[in-house]
Design a protein around this motif. Structure first.
Motif, PDB file in Angstrom:
ATOM      1  N   PHE A  86      26.657 -29.716  13.284  1.00 30.68           N
ATOM      2  CA  PHE A  86      27.212 -29.065  12.103  1.00 30.68           C
ATOM      3  C   PHE A  86      26.282 -27.918  11.493  1.00 30.68           C
ATOM      4  O   PHE A  86      25.180 -28.227  11.586  1.00 30.68           O
ATOM      5  CB  PHE A  86      27.684 -30.066  11.017  1.00 30.68           C
ATOM      6  N   THR A  92      27.005 -25.842   0.274  1.00 25.26           N
ATOM      7  CA  THR A  92      26.029 -27.075   0.113  1.00 25.26           C
ATOM      8  C   THR A  92      24.942 -26.506  -0.429  1.00 25.26           C
ATOM      9  O   THR A  92      24.080 -27.657  -0.942  1.00 25.26           O
ATOM     10  CB  THR A  92      25.857 -27.524   1.488  1.00 25.26           C
ATOM     11  N   GLU A 114      19.480 -39.375   1.926  1.00 23.60           N
ATOM     12  CA  GLU A 114      20.389 -38.326   2.348  1.00 23.60           C
ATOM     13  C   GLU A 114      21.027 -38.839   3.576  1.00 23.60           C
ATOM     14  O   GLU A 114      20.637 -38.142   4.889  1.00 23.60           O
ATOM     15  CB  GLU A 114      19.580 -36.798   2.386  1.00 23.60           C
ATOM     16  N   CYS A 116      24.180 -38.834   6.383  1.00 24.18           N
ATOM     17  CA  CYS A 116      24.854 -37.673   6.836  1.00 24.18           C
ATOM     18  C   CYS A 116      24.131 -36.388   6.996  1.00 24.18           C
ATOM     19  O   CYS A 116      24.523 -35.388   6.806  1.00 24.18           O
ATOM     20  CB  CYS A 116      26.299 -37.516   6.216  1.00 24.18           C
ATOM     21  N   THR A 117      22.855 -36.337   7.372  1.00 23.71           N
ATOM     22  CA  THR A 117      22.090 -35.311   7.378  1.00 23.71           C
ATOM     23  C   THR A 117      22.374 -34.042   8.262  1.00 23.71           C
ATOM     24  O   THR A 117      21.813 -32.998   8.087  1.00 23.71           O
ATOM     25  CB  THR A 117      20.471 -35.641   7.296  1.00 23.71           C
ATOM     26  N   GLY A 118      23.004 -34.132   9.391  1.00 27.20           N
ATOM     27  CA  GLY A 118      23.129 -32.955  10.107  1.00 27.20           C
ATOM     28  C   GLY A 118      22.069 -32.458  10.672  1.00 27.20           C
ATOM     29  O   GLY A 118      20.890 -32.800  11.447  1.00 27.20           O
ATOM     30  N   ASP A 139      21.559 -40.051  10.234  1.00 26.44           N
ATOM     31  CA  ASP A 139      22.777 -39.508  10.959  1.00 26.44           C
ATOM     32  C   ASP A 139      23.123 -40.342  12.154  1.00 26.44           C
ATOM     33  O   ASP A 139      22.114 -41.049  12.627  1.00 26.44           O
ATOM     34  CB  ASP A 139      22.492 -38.148  11.452  1.00 26.44           C
ATOM     35  N   VAL A 140      24.280 -40.626  12.146  1.00 30.13           N
ATOM     36  CA  VAL A 140      24.943 -41.491  13.084  1.00 30.13           C
ATOM     37  C   VAL A 140      24.661 -40.803  14.611  1.00 30.13           C
ATOM     38  O   VAL A 140      24.607 -41.394  15.630  1.00 30.13           O
ATOM     39  CB  VAL A 140      26.304 -41.832  13.060  1.00 30.13           C
ATOM     40  N   GLY A 176      21.603 -43.985  12.453  1.00 30.20           N
ATOM     41  CA  GLY A 176      22.321 -45.024  12.135  1.00 30.20           C
ATOM     42  C   GLY A 176      23.384 -44.787  11.150  1.00 30.20           C
ATOM     43  O   GLY A 176      23.691 -43.438  10.701  1.00 30.20           O
ATOM     44  N   HIS A 177      24.434 -45.731  10.915  1.00 26.24           N
ATOM     45  CA  HIS A 177      25.441 -45.390   9.731  1.00 26.24           C
ATOM     46  C   HIS A 177      25.052 -45.622   8.702  1.00 26.24           C
ATOM     47  O   HIS A 177      24.402 -46.578   8.150  1.00 26.24           O
ATOM     48  CB  HIS A 177      26.553 -46.580  10.184  1.00 26.24           C
ATOM     49  N   LEU A 178      25.302 -44.367   7.902  1.00 25.50           N
ATOM     50  CA  LEU A 178      25.082 -44.265   6.349  1.00 25.50           C
ATOM     51  C   LEU A 178      23.657 -44.850   5.879  1.00 25.50           C
ATOM     52  O   LEU A 178      22.669 -44.275   6.488  1.00 25.50           O
ATOM     53  CB  LEU A 178      26.310 -44.773   5.551  1.00 25.50           C
ATOM     54  N   ASN A 196      26.121 -34.597   2.260  1.00 23.24           N
ATOM     55  CA  ASN A 196      27.586 -33.841   2.461  1.00 23.24           C
ATOM     56  C   ASN A 196      27.985 -34.636   3.618  1.00 23.24           C
ATOM     57  O   ASN A 196      27.832 -34.172   4.951  1.00 23.24           O
ATOM     58  CB  ASN A 196      27.227 -32.449   2.921  1.00 23.24           C
ATOM     59  N   ALA A 219      31.773 -34.729  12.303  1.00 19.71           N
ATOM     60  CA  ALA A 219      31.106 -33.944  11.286  1.00 19.71           C
ATOM     61  C   ALA A 219      31.929 -33.649  10.136  1.00 19.71           C
ATOM     62  O   ALA A 219      31.533 -33.425   8.994  1.00 19.71           O
ATOM     63  CB  ALA A 219      30.398 -32.933  11.798  1.00 19.71           C
TER      64      ALA A 219
END
Ligand SMILES: C[S@@+](CC[C@H](N)C(=O)[O-])C[C@H]1O[C@@H](n2cnc3c(N)ncnc32)[C@H](O)[C@@H]1O
Length: 290
Positions: A86, A92, A114, A116-118, A139-140, A176-178, A196, A219
């Motif tokens: 993303f 943002t 943080e 979902c850091t992308g 991030d996953v 990993g997840h969240l 975000n 994303a």
């Protein structure tokens, strides 16, 4: 973007090609493409030739400008972009600013999460701007984790911004997840949780521009409803924040009231909405109750 000296006639020619190909904001993109070639490859290449032509062809194929350049700018930082991850958006920057203010007000050595850091844009900007901060981002997606680690390494080496990192600031990225990859000892001890996350309904995909379709669907879309990840993060905030800690979650500007309801339902207090620079509701902010 550096302000490289460019030949206006070359910029006009590129803009005409992009415009004829249906690329939005052709004049702006043309100038940025020519400046990029002059800055990165040299003045001769910026006057035409295969390097510039190749970049213009990719933009005509509706590859996002940031992916064509391989870089973008976020607050004080120049960040690397990579295909399949993303691209950070200007709205943002406001969300990151709220997190930076909350972390800076939290006292020495604030703890920030943080998920979902992308590309790592938010985490990197916090490391750049908050002295003593400890940031852990997740991030996953393995491609996002690799890019975020690269951008964080550049930030801590002073390559993304010569004035970064802030004194004593540290950051790391886990896959990993969240909040699954976070040390359980941090539960109830976190000063700021900022994200975000994906927040659009999956059905919106049919309305996305060719450029947006280059971002991974995972994303952007939070699920069939869109609000699934926002709701999960607000629930996690209610247990991972310390008492008085702050959660900031970027949202779909059409769903501000719903986000406030979700925050209250999660047991958070002082919930409010923050607007972006275009005046749209862009984040929900709330605190853990005492
Ligand atoms: C909208 S992008 C935001 C990226 C970055 N924070 C920014 O603002 O530029 C959302 C990111 O969340 C990641 N993501 C989606 N679901 C996730 C999950 N369950 N756990 C962790 N990361 C997730 C995606 O891989 C994507 O990189």
């Amino acid at each position: 973007m550096g302000r490289a000296r460019v030949d206006d006639e070359v910029v006009r020619r590129v803009a005409a090609r992009l415009d004829a190909g249906g690329v939005p904001n052709a004049a702006v993109d043309a100038r940025l493409l020519v400046e990029h070639v002059v800055e990165v490859v040299g003045a001769a290449a910026g006057c035409g030739g295969s390097v510039l032509d190749g970049l213009v062809d990719r933009r005509l194929a509706r590859v996002p400008l940031q992916q064509v350049l391989g870089r973008t700018w976020f607050r004080t930082l120049e960040l690397t972009c990579a295909p399949g991850v993303f691209i950070p958006r200007p709205e943002t920057e406001v969300v990151a600013g709220v997190a930076i203010a909350a972390a800076a007000a939290a006292g020495p050595a604030p703890r920030v999460l943080e998920p979902c850091t992308g590309s790592g844009a938010i985490a990197c900007s916090i490391v750049a701007e908050v002295p003593g901060v400890q940031v852990v981002a997740t991030d996953v997606d393995p491609a996002a984790v690799e890019l975020a680690r690269h951008n964080l390494a550049r930030t801590t080496a002073g390559q993304a911004d010569p004035d970064a990192p802030a004194a004593g600031a540290t950051g790391e990225v886990r896959q990993g997840h969240l909040l699954d990859p976070i040390d359980p000892a941090w539960r109830g001890q976190v000063d700021v949780l900022v994200a975000n996350p994906p927040y659009l309904p999956l059905a919106d995909r049919t309305t996305w521009s060719p450029e947006v379709l280059h971002d991974p669907t995972a994303a952007l879309a939070g699920g069939p409803d869109g609000h699934e990840v926002v709701d999960e993060l607000l629930e996690l905030a209610a247990t991972w924040l310390r008492v008085g800690g702050t959660v900031i979650v970027e949202i779909d500007d059409r769903r501000g009231e719903e986000a406030l309801t979700s925050a209250t339902r999660a047991g958070l207090v002082s919930a409010r909405l923050v607007q972006d620079l275009t005046g749209r509701d862009r984040a929900v902010v709330a605190q853990r109750a005492g």
